[in-house]
Design a protein around this motif. Sequence first.
Motif, PDB file in Angstrom:
ATOM      1  N   ASP A 191       0.753  -1.107   0.001  1.00  0.00           N
ATOM      2  CA  ASP A 191      -0.008  -0.034  -0.431  1.00  0.00           C
ATOM      3  C   ASP A 191       0.492   1.400  -0.217  1.00  0.00           C
ATOM      4  N   THR A 192       2.288   1.255  -0.167  1.00  0.00           N
ATOM      5  CA  THR A 192       3.137   2.280  -0.428  1.00  0.00           C
ATOM      6  C   THR A 192       2.608   2.590   1.499  1.00  0.00           C
ATOM      7  N   PHE A 193       2.345   3.162   1.921  1.00  0.00           N
ATOM      8  CA  PHE A 193       2.155   3.918   3.412  1.00  0.00           C
ATOM      9  C   PHE A 193       1.015   3.219   4.203  1.00  0.00           C
ATOM     10  N   LEU A 194       1.226   2.816   5.399  1.00  0.00           N
ATOM     11  CA  LEU A 194       1.075   2.781   6.424  1.00  0.00           C
ATOM     12  C   LEU A 194      -0.301   3.790   7.030  1.00  0.00           C
ATOM     13  N   MET A 195       0.298   5.017   7.079  1.00  0.00           N
ATOM     14  CA  MET A 195      -0.902   6.003   7.258  1.00  0.00           C
ATOM     15  C   MET A 195      -0.485   7.059   6.462  1.00  0.00           C
ATOM     16  N   THR A 196      -2.004   8.095   6.315  1.00  0.00           N
ATOM     17  CA  THR A 196      -1.942   9.266   5.434  1.00  0.00           C
ATOM     18  C   THR A 196      -3.049   9.812   5.662  1.00  0.00           C
ATOM     19  N   SER A 197      -3.509  11.523   5.505  1.00  0.00           N
ATOM     20  CA  SER A 197      -4.496  12.210   5.591  1.00  0.00           C
ATOM     21  C   SER A 197      -4.720  12.446   4.828  1.00  0.00           C
ATOM     22  N   LYS A 198      -3.394  12.727   3.301  1.00  0.00           N
ATOM     23  CA  LYS A 198      -3.654  13.720   2.750  1.00  0.00           C
ATOM     24  C   LYS A 198      -4.648  14.025   1.793  1.00  0.00           C
ATOM     25  N   ASP A 199      -5.469  12.749   1.711  1.00  0.00           N
ATOM     26  CA  ASP A 199      -7.260  12.730   0.093  1.00  0.00           C
ATOM     27  C   ASP A 199      -7.908  12.334   1.108  1.00  0.00           C
ATOM     28  N   VAL A 200      -8.163  12.632   2.177  1.00  0.00           N
ATOM     29  CA  VAL A 200      -8.821  13.081   3.761  1.00  0.00           C
ATOM     30  C   VAL A 200      -9.054  14.691   4.099  1.00  0.00           C
ATOM     31  N   PRO A 201      -9.198  15.609   3.732  1.00  0.00           N
ATOM     32  CA  PRO A 201      -9.262  16.661   4.683  1.00  0.00           C
ATOM     33  C   PRO A 201      -9.794  17.295   5.442  1.00  0.00           C
ATOM     34  N   VAL A 261       1.442  -4.016  18.594  1.00  0.00           N
ATOM     35  CA  VAL A 261       1.830  -3.779  17.957  1.00  0.00           C
ATOM     36  C   VAL A 261       0.953  -1.685  17.701  1.00  0.00           C
ATOM     37  N   TYR A 262       1.907  -0.544  18.066  1.00  0.00           N
ATOM     38  CA  TYR A 262       1.162   0.196  17.795  1.00  0.00           C
ATOM     39  C   TYR A 262       2.419   1.465  16.791  1.00  0.00           C
ATOM     40  N   HIS A 263       1.852   1.934  16.286  1.00  0.00           N
ATOM     41  CA  HIS A 263       2.856   3.144  15.724  1.00  0.00           C
ATOM     42  C   HIS A 263       2.356   4.125  16.151  1.00  0.00           C
ATOM     43  N   THR A 264       3.560   5.120  16.352  1.00  0.00           N
ATOM     44  CA  THR A 264       3.668   6.715  16.590  1.00  0.00           C
ATOM     45  C   THR A 264       3.061   7.475  15.859  1.00  0.00           C
ATOM     46  N   HIS A 265       2.879   8.835  15.341  1.00  0.00           N
ATOM     47  CA  HIS A 265       3.116   9.437  14.408  1.00  0.00           C
ATOM     48  C   HIS A 265       2.377  11.257  14.488  1.00  0.00           C
ATOM     49  N   LEU A 266       3.202  11.761  14.264  1.00  0.00           N
ATOM     50  CA  LEU A 266       2.858  13.054  14.616  1.00  0.00           C
ATOM     51  C   LEU A 266       1.261  13.601  13.497  1.00  0.00           C
ATOM     52  N   CYS A 267       0.856  14.849  14.292  1.00  0.00           N
ATOM     53  CA  CYS A 267      -0.170  14.240  13.236  1.00  0.00           C
ATOM     54  C   CYS A 267      -0.374  16.222  13.653  1.00  0.00           C
ATOM     55  N   SER A 268      -1.617  16.913  13.159  1.00  0.00           N
ATOM     56  CA  SER A 268      -2.373  17.818  13.793  1.00  0.00           C
ATOM     57  C   SER A 268      -3.744  18.402  13.169  1.00  0.00           C
ATOM     58  N   ARG A 269      -4.071  19.822  13.800  1.00  0.00           N
ATOM     59  CA  ARG A 269      -5.153  19.443  14.858  1.00  0.00           C
ATOM     60  C   ARG A 269      -6.218  20.977  13.724  1.00  0.00           C
ATOM     61  N   PRO A 270      -6.324  21.149  12.793  1.00  0.00           N
ATOM     62  CA  PRO A 270      -6.376  22.682  11.672  1.00  0.00           C
ATOM     63  C   PRO A 270      -7.396  23.247  12.751  1.00  0.00           C
ATOM     64  N   LEU A 271      -7.434  23.959  13.029  1.00  0.00           N
ATOM     65  CA  LEU A 271      -9.385  24.934  12.921  1.00  0.00           C
ATOM     66  C   LEU A 271      -9.738  24.535  11.820  1.00  0.00           C
ATOM     67  N   PRO A 272     -11.674  24.544  12.715  1.00  0.00           N
ATOM     68  CA  PRO A 272     -12.143  24.508  12.032  1.00  0.00           C
ATOM     69  C   PRO A 272     -12.727  25.393  11.004  1.00  0.00           C
ATOM     70  N   GLY A 273     -12.328  24.464   9.575  1.00  0.00           N
ATOM     71  CA  GLY A 273     -12.452  25.858   8.413  1.00  0.00           C
ATOM     72  C   GLY A 273     -11.506  26.663   7.871  1.00  0.00           C
ATOM     73  N   GLY A 316       1.951  11.352  10.114  1.00  0.00           N
ATOM     74  CA  GLY A 316       3.571  10.854   9.556  1.00  0.00           C
ATOM     75  C   GLY A 316       4.308  11.020  10.432  1.00  0.00           C
ATOM     76  N   HIS A 317       5.344  10.345  10.256  1.00  0.00           N
ATOM     77  CA  HIS A 317       6.902  10.644  10.788  1.00  0.00           C
ATOM     78  C   HIS A 317       6.558   9.973  12.805  1.00  0.00           C
ATOM     79  N   GLY A 318       6.769   9.081  12.374  1.00  0.00           N
ATOM     80  CA  GLY A 318       7.167   7.617  13.693  1.00  0.00           C
ATOM     81  C   GLY A 318       7.597   6.570  13.922  1.00  0.00           C
ATOM     82  N   GLN A 319       7.140   5.095  14.865  1.00  0.00           N
ATOM     83  CA  GLN A 319       7.874   4.532  14.547  1.00  0.00           C
ATOM     84  C   GLN A 319       7.351   3.528  15.484  1.00  0.00           C
ATOM     85  N   ILE A 320       7.553   1.882  15.154  1.00  0.00           N
ATOM     86  CA  ILE A 320       6.992   0.809  15.326  1.00  0.00           C
ATOM     87  C   ILE A 320       6.720   0.733  16.753  1.00  0.00           C
ATOM     88  N   LEU A 321       5.923   0.399  17.710  1.00  0.00           N
ATOM     89  CA  LEU A 321       6.365  -0.081  19.157  1.00  0.00           C
ATOM     90  C   LEU A 321       5.306  -1.824  19.385  1.00  0.00           C
TER      91      LEU A 321
END
Length: 533
Positions: A235-245, A265-277, A253-258
Amino acid sequence: MIRNPILRGFNPDPSVARVGEDVYIATSTFEWYPGVRIHHSRDLVNWRLVARPLDRAAQLDMRGAPDSCGVWAPCLSFADELFWLIYTDVKRFDGNFKDAHNYLVTAPSVTGPWSDPVYLNSSGFDPSLFHDDDGRKWLLNQQWRHLTDGVGGQPRHPAFDGILAQEYDPVARRLTGPIRDIFAGSPRGLVEGPHLFKREGWYHLTVAEGGTGYDHAVTMARSRRLTGPYELHPDTFLMTSKDVPDAPLQRAGHGQILEMPDGAVYHTHLCSRPLPGTRRSPLGRETGLQRCVWGEDGWLRLAQGGLVPAVEVDAPAGAASPEPSRPVEYRFVGVALPMDFQWLRTPYPGRLFTLTGDALRLHGRESLGSWYEQALVARRQEHHAYRAETRLAAFAPDTYQQAAGLTTYYNRFKLHALMVSHDAAAGGRTLTIMSCPGDWPDGRLRYPATPLPLPDGPLDLAVEARGATQRFFWRGGGEWQPFGPELDASAISDEAGRGEHGSFTGAFVGMVAFDTSGRGCPADFASFRYAPL
């Protein structure tokens, strides 16, 4: 349930290490001092800040580092009865060069003492140390190619020139042997943030791709040999929000297996929560955690299916409920600054502040735009709506070159500040607002309120942020009064100003003082309060 993000506010690039039942996550701090924050948990639900390892000049000196430089993407690991921490100190942002230097420190306990650093290399950023099961240790890092136009605020593929691997000799304390470019990345490009995980004879390589904006992703590949060649995940990617705005967690993105003791099994990742709209993230890049499963084909995938990270995921058995957000009161009555607070760049905080026993005394230094000595002590904004208050117990400016107060701060181009200063025409001590809502590259201040004459004595200063707006308040012994207009809180965000890849830290709120006359006028702050709304 684990509720994401698990580390709210500016906590990006999470590297995870497990020691028995204890789990630790290290995150980037960029130009904020001390360098690197390490949180601890046993249930993956509730986390506590336990260490800030890079706390002295021998380890880290960022004076003069531009905004969004400093400590990038640390890697935390545990082996041979030691904690190992790898980090990059980035000295340049704009232009073709990054000047990124990679170092290693170790400690017998996560709380230290942490060693003086071992210099590793300067070929790129995002270093990672992998301890193989044969006892050998390997350094991985992104390689930066300056021979391209794809650099600066809008990075393109050619500058990100693959993932390098080289063996590390822990006895000689240096890198040794050939340097190999083991992975060029997927067509998404901008390959960085490498981490290795070994399972059933396979080396699983996790990398970040797409830049740390809205195209970000966790990409995976594997090989039977550490040095490759690596085949991409089906699937190339484990995770991405690119196509789900409209996904709640963006920029994943950018994380590590735990792997937990029971095999979960878990995977860390960075993310953001944009202000609505909007596409603006005042909270910066936060840390999330996703439950994963190994498929029959031997590849890792999100437990819920698909590629989009979930807000709620299953916690380990016996985990506690998430602790609710509560107001936090700080009284500066001790001899140490509370760990929630940081300052900018310098390893010599005594030049910026001292604890008097009943107050935090800021010594006015350089301006709000300085990259060297700025007396600013602040904590992260963790909620889209919050109120912060501080008591300015003593401050006696005698020139407009001296000011102290409360600020919402991202960097020298993105800030609002409620400041007490001196205005001879207004009769002396006055209240004013200084604002720079993303004015890049000029960084010019605006003054959106008429200066207000102030009485003598202590003052209480406050700010309320509600989504994309904020407003300042003050009182001098009476009732709270608003001061100035509503301001653009979304300007204190990753994407404001120069845009999505122009800066990537997060909003802070805190106390500041400057004295551009060079006399170090002191300002005493007796307390600080942060409360989610």
